[in-house]
Design a protein around this motif. Structure first.
Motif, PDB file in Angstrom:
ATOM      1  N   LEU A 133      99.951  87.570 -40.556  1.00  0.00           N
ATOM      2  CA  LEU A 133     100.865  88.294 -39.683  1.00  0.00           C
ATOM      3  C   LEU A 133     100.999  89.774 -40.021  1.00  0.00           C
ATOM      4  O   LEU A 133     101.268  90.576 -39.147  1.00  0.00           O
ATOM      5  N   LYS A 134     100.835  90.115 -41.286  1.00  0.00           N
ATOM      6  CA  LYS A 134     101.139  91.488 -41.671  1.00  0.00           C
ATOM      7  C   LYS A 134      99.917  92.363 -41.886  1.00  0.00           C
ATOM      8  O   LYS A 134     100.034  93.536 -42.088  1.00  0.00           O
ATOM      9  N   LYS A 135      98.736  91.793 -41.847  1.00  0.00           N
ATOM     10  CA  LYS A 135      97.543  92.576 -42.135  1.00  0.00           C
ATOM     11  C   LYS A 135      96.769  92.880 -40.849  1.00  0.00           C
ATOM     12  O   LYS A 135      96.819  92.118 -39.877  1.00  0.00           O
ATOM     13  N   SER A 136      96.027  93.967 -40.884  1.00  0.00           N
ATOM     14  CA  SER A 136      95.178  94.303 -39.730  1.00  0.00           C
ATOM     15  C   SER A 136      93.955  93.388 -39.719  1.00  0.00           C
ATOM     16  O   SER A 136      93.684  92.693 -40.697  1.00  0.00           O
ATOM     17  N   ALA A 137      93.209  93.408 -38.605  1.00  0.00           N
ATOM     18  CA  ALA A 137      92.032  92.541 -38.472  1.00  0.00           C
ATOM     19  C   ALA A 137      91.020  92.815 -39.574  1.00  0.00           C
ATOM     20  O   ALA A 137      90.458  91.886 -40.151  1.00  0.00           O
TER      21      ALA A 137
END
Ligand SMILES: [Zn+2]
Length: 110
Positions: A93-97
């Motif tokens: 949920l908190k990290k970019s792709a």
């Protein structure tokens, strides 16, 4: 001492004895409860010592690995990966792709 006094005295002792027995029963139950709590705490500690940082599948040691604030416990034998509560959600949920891809590569050791 007449019969009346004797009977009153007996009643007093009877009542007093009843109270003492009740107090002894309560004290015994309290000690029993304390022992059960102590035993439970000791059992929990024993289980923790026995299983803490051990792989639930094969029983070998787990080793904590950390990347960008995400911690996983990886089995030193079967390489199973275990997350603490909330860590998986944090990763997705908190990290970019691109960060997720990096984490996936790190987890897969590729
Ligand atoms: Zn294992």
């Amino acid at each position: 001492m007449d019969e009346f006094d004797k009977s009153r005295e007996d009643a007093w002792f009877k009542e007093n004895e009843k109270q003492l027995l009740e107090a002894a029963k309560l004290a015994r139950e309290k000690r029993e409860k304390e022992r059960a709590q102590k035993e439970k705490a000791e059992e929990l500690e024993r289980l923790k010592q026995l299983h803490h940082m051990k792989c639930p599948k094969c029983g070998h040691d787990l080793k904590t690995e950390d990347r960008d604030g995400i911690e996983v416990d990886r089995c030193t034998f079967c390489e199973g990966i275990f997350f603490d509560a909330g860590e998986l959600e944090e990763m997705f949920l908190k990290k970019s792709a691109s960060e997720r891809r990096g984490i996936a590569r790190w987890l897969l050791k590729i």
